[in-house]
Write an enzyme that holds these catalytic residues in place. Structure first.
Site, PDB file in Angstrom:
ATOM      1  N   ASP A   1      -2.736 -18.027   0.347  1.00  0.00           N
ATOM      2  CA  ASP A   1      -3.762 -18.613  -0.527  1.00  0.00           C
ATOM      3  C   ASP A   1      -4.397 -19.839   0.147  1.00  0.00           C
ATOM      4  O   ASP A   1      -5.620 -20.011   0.137  1.00  0.00           O
ATOM      5  CB  ASP A   1      -3.188 -18.965  -1.918  1.00  0.00           C
TER       6      ASP A   1
ATOM      7  N   LYS B   1       3.243 -15.241   1.771  1.00  0.00           N
ATOM      8  CA  LYS B   1       3.579 -16.180   0.711  1.00  0.00           C
ATOM      9  C   LYS B   1       5.099 -16.309   0.646  1.00  0.00           C
ATOM     10  O   LYS B   1       5.752 -15.809  -0.271  1.00  0.00           O
ATOM     11  CB  LYS B   1       2.946 -15.762  -0.616  1.00  0.00           C
TER      12      LYS B   1
ATOM     13  N   ASP C   1     -12.184  -9.319   4.149  1.00  0.00           N
ATOM     14  CA  ASP C   1     -13.474  -9.269   3.447  1.00  0.00           C
ATOM     15  C   ASP C   1     -14.081 -10.672   3.365  1.00  0.00           C
ATOM     16  O   ASP C   1     -15.287 -10.860   3.547  1.00  0.00           O
ATOM     17  CB  ASP C   1     -13.316  -8.701   2.023  1.00  0.00           C
TER      18      ASP C   1
ATOM     19  N   ASP D   1      -6.361  -7.197   3.732  1.00  0.00           N
ATOM     20  CA  ASP D   1      -7.510  -6.558   3.092  1.00  0.00           C
ATOM     21  C   ASP D   1      -8.428  -7.627   2.491  1.00  0.00           C
ATOM     22  O   ASP D   1      -9.639  -7.632   2.705  1.00  0.00           O
ATOM     23  CB  ASP D   1      -6.995  -5.598   2.010  1.00  0.00           C
TER      24      ASP D   1
ATOM     25  N   TYR E   1       0.816  -1.214   0.000  1.00  0.00           N
ATOM     26  CA  TYR E   1       0.000   0.000   0.000  1.00  0.00           C
ATOM     27  C   TYR E   1       0.851   1.266   0.000  1.00  0.00           C
ATOM     28  O   TYR E   1       0.396   2.323  -0.435  1.00  0.00           O
ATOM     29  CB  TYR E   1      -0.920   0.030   1.230  1.00  0.00           C
TER      30      TYR E   1
HETATM   31  C1  IPM Z   1     -10.465  -1.419   3.806  1.00  0.00           C
HETATM   32  C2  IPM Z   1     -10.715  -0.747   2.485  1.00  0.00           C
HETATM   33  C3  IPM Z   1      -9.600   0.240   2.220  1.00  0.00           C
HETATM   34  C4  IPM Z   1      -8.327  -0.561   2.032  1.00  0.00           C
HETATM   35  C5  IPM Z   1      -9.814   1.206   1.044  1.00  0.00           C
HETATM   36  C6  IPM Z   1     -11.099   1.972   1.178  1.00  0.00           C
HETATM   37  C7  IPM Z   1      -8.643   2.147   0.878  1.00  0.00           C
HETATM   38  O1  IPM Z   1     -10.874  -1.679   1.487  1.00  0.00           O
HETATM   39  O2  IPM Z   1     -10.348  -0.706   4.820  1.00  0.00           O
HETATM   40  O3  IPM Z   1     -10.403  -2.640   3.837  1.00  0.00           O
HETATM   41  O4  IPM Z   1      -8.038  -1.070   0.940  1.00  0.00           O
HETATM   42  O5  IPM Z   1      -7.606  -0.688   3.012  1.00  0.00           O
HETATM   43 MG    MG Z   2     -10.933  -3.688   2.180  1.00  0.00          MG
END
Ligand code: IPM
Ligand code: MG
Length: 368
Positions: free
Chosen positions: A225, A192, A253, A249, A142
């Site tokens: 993975d 990884k 999710d 990230d 990032y």
């Molecule tokens: C998260 C989001 C952020 C990230 C974005 C909005 C920059 O997806 O907080 O998970 O990628 O970190």
């Molecule tokens: Mg995210």
């Protein structure tokens, strides 16, 4: 004694509507528990760009550095898709994370009993699930340099750099081990190392921190993975997962969806302790700004409300009050109260964003 200070940054899309429900909860604590907070409000993301031409002003950045905790809604939306990269709404959030040095991002994935049927996975795979992903938040791909889009011969090349120093890995590993000691005492580290040097270093350093400082915690390593696969196959094998910024990230999710809805999950981003002993901290829901449903009363405010519960726990040492708020949320869900993201079952009561906030306040009232 001065009241603890909170900076609220509602942001874009559904951010302002879910944050309005958090304000009800904060007001409840002031009125009924004698816990008053000094609350200020500011702009971030597209909302700040619209007003000031930047996703985060220096003044708001300074304010964020000076308060006890920041509470953020969400940033982004299609309206801002064509903006220059440097002023996109997301840059505001990333600047907050980087300049406050919030290196440990805690993302719990907990399945509430009332929602176990709601997951896309089988009920016995997710019922009782309680895992914590610790995502490194201020380094890795990032932020690594070099980055950019460059000319190379007769075409362009896009470059980002995955980069981790030993000290960056050490401090987030410590956060994970500390948390594990207060939970199931198990950490799984994901990278990884089979294809990335940064992954080899990650694995070595996590192992060293473990051996030297936390030998009592059970540690395992997994390629990220395979970790994604195991998260879907049998997530209850995990307690704390520690991983880098990008893998965290993605994995968070995926873990969030195990619990039924992204609208449920809070997060805490913590840095080093300030002079008053509290960690630098920003709390935000894991979900995004959901522009498709913004302004329609459909958003689920629970992720944002539970983010405030994390603030009570991690910034203000009010674990009992955090428990009270989490139990109130659990009670409301057990009663079948559901926002639009959680409909579809028999016997549930569909409610708006604001009715969900009211129901949680009523459950808090019943708790005292
Ligand atoms: C998260 C989001 C952020 C990230 C974005 C909005 C920059 O997806 O907080 O998970 O990628 O970190
Ligand atoms: Mg995210």
């Amino acid at each position: 004694m001065t009241n603890p200070s909170l900076l609220i940054l509602p942001g874009d899309g559904i951010g302002p509507e879910v944050m309005a429900e958090v304000r009800k909860i904060i007001d409840w604590y002031g009125a009924k528990r004698d816990l008053a907070f000094d609350v200020s409000e500011g702009l971030v993301g597209g909302a700040s760009y619209d007003a000031h031409g930047t996703p985060l002003t220096d003044e708001t950045m300074e304010q964020a550095q000076s308060v006890d905790a920041v509470l953020l809604g969400a940033v982004g939306g299609p309206k801002y898709d064509n903006l220059d990269f440097s002023v996109k709404p997301e840059r505001g959030l990333l600047r907050l994370r980087k300049e406050m040095d919030l290196y440990a991002n805690l993302r719990p994935a907990q399945c509430f009993d009332a929602l176990a049927d709601f997951s896309s996975l089988k009920k016995d795979v997710v019922a009782g699930l309680d895992i914590m992903i610790v995502r490194e938040l201020t380094s890795g791909i990032y932020f690594g340099e070099p980055r950019g889009i460059f000319e190379e011969g007769n075409e362009r090349v896009g470059i980002n750099t995955q980069r981790y120093t030993e000290s960056e890995i050490e401090r987030v590993a410590r956060s994970a081990f500390e948390l594990a000691r207060r939970r199931g005492n198990k950490v799984c580290s994901m990278e990884k190392a089979n294809v990335m040097e940064s992954g080899i270093l990650w694995r070595e350093v996590v192992q060293k921190v473990h051996d030297e400082e936390y030998p009592d915690v059970e540690l395992s390593h997994m390629y990220a993975d395979a970790g994604a696969m195991q998260l879907c196959r049998w997530p209850k094998q995990f307690d704390v997962i520690v991983t880098d910024n990008l893998f965290g990230d993605l994995l968070s999710d995926a873990a969030a969806m195990l619990t039924g809805s992204l609208g449920m999950l809070p997060s805490a981003s913590l840095g080093a302790p300030m002079a008053n002993g509290r960690p630098k901290a920003l709390y935000e829901p894991v979900h995004g700004s959901a522009p498709d449903i913004a302004g329609q009363g459909k958003a689920n405010p629970i992720a944002c409300i539970l983010s405030f519960a994390m603030a009570l726990r991690y910034s203000f040492d009010m674990g009992d009050e955090a428990d009270r708020l989490e139990k109130a949320v659990e009670k409301v869900l057990a009663d079948g109260v559901r926002t639009a993201d959680l409909l579809g079952e028999e016997g549930v009561t569909p409610v708006s964003t604001s009715e969900m906030g009211d129901a949680i306040v009523a459950a808090l009232d019943a708790s005292v």
